[in-house]
Design an enzyme around this catalytic site. Structure first.
Site, mmCIF file in Angstrom:
data_model
loop_
_atom_site.group_PDB
_atom_site.id
_atom_site.type_symbol
_atom_site.label_atom_id
_atom_site.label_comp_id
_atom_site.label_asym_id
_atom_site.label_seq_id
_atom_site.Cartn_x
_atom_site.Cartn_y
_atom_site.Cartn_z
ATOM 1 N N ASP A 16 30.969 36.239 90.407
ATOM 2 C CA ASP A 16 32.041 35.543 89.681
ATOM 3 C C ASP A 16 31.983 35.779 88.174
ATOM 4 O OD1 ASP A 16 32.919 34.418 92.032
ATOM 5 O OD2 ASP A 16 31.985 32.465 91.686
ATOM 6 N N LYS A 60 36.502 28.117 86.709
ATOM 7 C CA LYS A 60 37.635 28.600 87.529
ATOM 8 C C LYS A 60 37.826 27.767 88.768
ATOM 9 C CE LYS A 60 34.827 30.274 90.853
ATOM 10 N NZ LYS A 60 34.760 29.744 92.206
HETATM 11 O O1 C5P Z 1 26.874 37.153 93.421
HETATM 12 P P1 C5P Z 1 26.233 35.810 93.323
HETATM 13 O O2 C5P Z 1 24.789 35.884 92.905
HETATM 14 O O3 C5P Z 1 26.988 34.822 92.501
HETATM 15 O O4 C5P Z 1 26.259 35.246 94.800
HETATM 16 C C1 C5P Z 1 25.478 34.114 95.149
HETATM 17 C C2 C5P Z 1 25.312 34.110 96.663
HETATM 18 O O5 C5P Z 1 26.583 33.832 97.264
HETATM 19 C C3 C5P Z 1 24.864 35.408 97.273
HETATM 20 O O6 C5P Z 1 23.469 35.478 97.288
HETATM 21 C C4 C5P Z 1 25.425 35.315 98.670
HETATM 22 O O7 C5P Z 1 24.624 34.463 99.468
HETATM 23 C C5 C5P Z 1 26.734 34.584 98.461
HETATM 24 N N1 C5P Z 1 27.892 35.495 98.327
HETATM 25 C C6 C5P Z 1 28.348 36.157 99.441
HETATM 26 N N2 C5P Z 1 29.434 36.988 99.347
HETATM 27 C C7 C5P Z 1 30.080 37.151 98.161
HETATM 28 C C8 C5P Z 1 29.629 36.470 97.008
HETATM 29 C C9 C5P Z 1 28.530 35.645 97.124
HETATM 30 O O8 C5P Z 1 27.789 36.024 100.533
HETATM 31 N N3 C5P Z 1 31.128 37.945 98.097
#
Ligand code: C5P
Length: 310
Positions: free
Chosen positions: A146, A12
């Site tokens: 995501d 994406k």
């Molecule tokens: O949700 P995911 O594991 O993909 O997110 C990876 C990192 O990105 C999280 O640990 C966080 O540090 C950051 N993140 C965030 N806010 C979001 C999505 C991701 O701070 N809405």
């Protein structure tokens, strides 16, 4: 004979990525618009006896790929996805996962999230657990912010952590040039740089709201207006961590791109073109000036996770 199931799921680009102040749980509230593009990860799941989950990874020839950049243990999101499906449905068998990458690794295009979405669907099909669409969505959301979008695909608005989705109305196709870097950027590191700039440089941050200009431009199918409405609050922190991205953005604009923006948490730069022909011209210019390590011309929107016929 165990049944192998192959699923492909798209990468994406974020057309809007507005980021609010860090929450107590460490996440940031987002107002984002995702568009799936025609770069895919494929995951083949083959059930095995015993509880082991194993994974192998290779890449399509179009992708610059360092095998050492993808872990093959529990850090691999596809492995976690298989375990999450097994835990949710009491499956005691194992599974062999084979990933073929078409999305740049650690590029801000959600390649790992696409692996997770594809693995959820492939395992659910291969183990014949009878999961509903809602259950697949919840499993995906448990794996990363995501991941649900890669399941759903097309163009969608995301709020909350980015995992609360609703479809966006769009008209026509957009042509993108994805300018990739050999080195990746870590998403948590880019969010941490965003926080640092807020705390130390007085960058102001408001509660994120959806861009009406972008929604109108998408509905009208007007690439010029879409270009004007692109916004990414993680662009400045990504450039702070990888200053070369400024040159990548400038080189795409020099080739008359309608707009150029860092994709997600970067380092991939997405340049918006007027047409497929124009995309090829931008790609040729960026390649010639050497501000990216590889360029890929893609269009969007693309469908979400799809089971491929055997
Ligand atoms: O949700 P995911 O594991 O993909 O997110 C990876 C990192 O990105 C999280 O640990 C966080 O540090 C950051 N993140 C965030 N806010 C979001 C999505 C991701 O701070 N809405």
């Amino acid at each position: 004979m165990p049944r192998s199931v192959t699923v492909r799921a798209p990468g994406k680009v974020n057309l809007q990525l507005s980021v609010g102040p860090r929450r107590d749980d460490g996440y940031h509230p987002l107002a984002t618009v995702f568009q799936a593009v025609e770069l895919y990860e494929t995951v083949t799941a083959t059930p095995t006896l015993g509880g082991d989950v194993t994974v192998s990874v290779r890449a399509q020839p179009t992708l610059a790929f360092d095998p050492a950049s993808v872990p093959l243990d529990e850090r691999n999101l596809a492995v976690r996805a298989a375990r999450a499906v097994a835990d949710a449905y009491g499956i005691e068998d194992g599974v062999r996962l084979e990933i073929v990458k078409g999305v740049p690794v650690a590029g801000g295009m959600a390649g790992g999230s696409a692996d997770a979405a594809a693995a959820v669907v492939a395992c659910a099909e291969a183990w014949e657990v009878g999961a509903t669409r809602g259950e697949l969505h919840d499993l995906c959301a448990s794996l990363g912010s995501d991941v649900p979008f890669s399941l759903h695909g097309h163009t969608a608005v995301g709020v909350g952590r980015g995992d609360e989705l609703s479809p966006a109305m769009t008209h026509g196709e957009l042509h993108w040039v994805m300018c990739t870097q050999r080195a990746g950027l870590s998403t948590p590191a880019v969010f941490a740089e965003f926080d640092r700039a807020v705390e130390q440089e007085g960058v102001t941050v408001a509660d994120p709201v959806l861009s009406q200009a972008l929604m109108t431009a998408l509905m009208a199918g007007d690439p010029h207006a879409v270009g004007e409405a692109l916004v990414n609050d993680l662009q400045a922190p990504a450039i702070a961590l990888m200053p070369r991205l400024r040159e990548t953005l400038d080189s795409a604009l020099d080739a008359d791109a309608l707009a150029a923006i860092v994709s997600g948490s970067g380092p991939t730069v997405a340049a918006l073109a007027r047409s497929r022909q124009h995309a090829l011209a931008i790609a040729a210019h960026v390649t010639a000036v050497g501000t990216a390590d590889a360029v890929l011309c893609v269009s969007g929107p693309a469908a979400g996770a799809t089971v491929l016929a055997p």
